[in-house]
Scaffold this active site. Structure first.
Site, PDB file in Angstrom:
ATOM      1  N   HIS A  59      -5.609   3.434   1.004  1.00 36.66           N
ATOM      2  CA  HIS A  59      -4.153   3.566   0.998  1.00 36.66           C
ATOM      3  C   HIS A  59      -3.583   3.458   2.415  1.00 36.66           C
ATOM      4  CE1 HIS A  59      -0.413   6.159  -0.144  1.00 36.66           C
ATOM      5  NE2 HIS A  59      -0.202   4.881  -0.410  1.00 36.66           N
ATOM      6  N   HIS A 101       5.514   1.633   6.101  1.00 40.81           N
ATOM      7  CA  HIS A 101       5.769   2.315   4.831  1.00 40.81           C
ATOM      8  C   HIS A 101       7.193   2.825   4.715  1.00 40.81           C
ATOM      9  CE1 HIS A 101       5.975   5.862   2.153  1.00 40.81           C
ATOM     10  NE2 HIS A 101       5.185   5.139   1.385  1.00 40.81           N
TER      11      HIS A 101
END
Length: 297
Positions: A59, A101
């Site tokens: 991730h 992100h």
């Protein structure tokens, strides 16, 4: 077995064998009690097909041991034996694609110090050259002080060098009209839309169904995933343009995963489920209990 997987097997094979043999009831208990807990290092995060194990995706790169979404996180993922890496892509003020992100740069860079008068420091308000000046590693540790926010082009090149596979998330597409076509052009220019890549090395996903549908229409050969857990009675409509339904673990159960598996996706294969927010130490047992095809850890 490739050399990368062999290194991991030597250190972790015994532990994983015990995990694979654990009862399903134990896995369910672990799943409910560990979601959201800070994860330990991911030395055992790799797929072992002979255990029937899930695909394991790093991730934002190996973000447990390196600053997320950086080239250092890609390198760490390769060292730890991952085959898949997830990242997040957004667009700068001058139309360039960067790997980040958050909608703002504040959490993972020194943007507040370098550009104190540019609050709220949104990615879309900065040029690629301005973002390239930022320190994207010191927040994680002094030894990462030279890390920068990579462009998608740089990220793809490093992924290629490390022979890794990419789960690419289009982040906040509603803020960047047309970002899908820009991403497609970037992937094509980097050689990521040839037969080899689209068959085994690339999936594009988003929380936006419209964005995923757009990618499918632009490049039907590319596998796609929807981030979320649509109602069971809506799954068939998603299956027309996605290959994966990728929910947060805490939002689904084994029955939901079975319902997804009863359908076939855009490329004729059974719909897959890759769950995120999966505790790394228990991922194998959790995947077995839920019937997951992949975990994003």
């Amino acid at each position: 077995m490739n050399q990368r997987s062999f290194r991991v097997v030597a250190a972790t094979g015994c532990a994983l064998l015990l995990a694979a043999l654990a009862p399903v009831s134990t896995a369910m208990a672990n799943a409910s009690s560990t979601v959201g807990r800070v994860a330990a290092p991911l030395a055992d995060a790799v797929r072992f097909p002979w255990f029937g194990g899930p695909v394991v995706v790093a991730h934002r790169g190996a973000s447990q041991v390196a600053p997320e979404n950086t080239l250092a996180a890609v390198d760490a993922a390769e060292r730890q034996g991952f085959e898949w890496v997830e990242n997040d892509v957004q667009r700068t003020r001058d139309g360039q694609l960067v790997v980040m992100h958050d909608a703002t740069l504040a959490r993972t860079t020194n943007v507040e110090q370098l550009y104190p008068d540019r609050s709220p420091w949104r990615v879309r308000d900065f040029t690629a050259a301005e973002i390239a000046r930022l320190d994207a590693g010191s927040w994680y540790g002094k030894r990462f002080a030279r890390e920068r926010v990579p462009t998608l082009k740089e990220f793809l090149r490093r992924m290629e060098d490390r022979d890794l596979r990419l789960l690419l998330e289009i982040k906040n597409p509603q803020q960047y009209p047309g970002i899908e076509s820009r991403i497609v052009r970037e992937l094509a220019g980097a050689g990521w839309l040839d037969r080899s890549h689209v068959r085994r090395r690339l999936v594009v996903q988003s929380f936006s169904a419209n964005s995923v549908r757009t990618v499918h229409n632009l490049v039907p050969q590319v596998r796609t995933g929807f981030l979320g857990n649509p109602p069971v009675n809506s799954l068939a409509s998603y299956a027309r343009y996605v290959d994966q339904i990728n929910p947060q673990l805490s939002k689904v159960n084994a029955q939901y995963v079975s319902a997804v598996h009863r359908l076939h996706g855009a490329h004729g294969d059974r719909l897959e489920v890759f769950a995120w927010d999966v505790p790394p130490r228990n991922y194998h047992r959790i995947a077995a209990a839920y019937g997951l095809d992949g975990v994003i850890v």
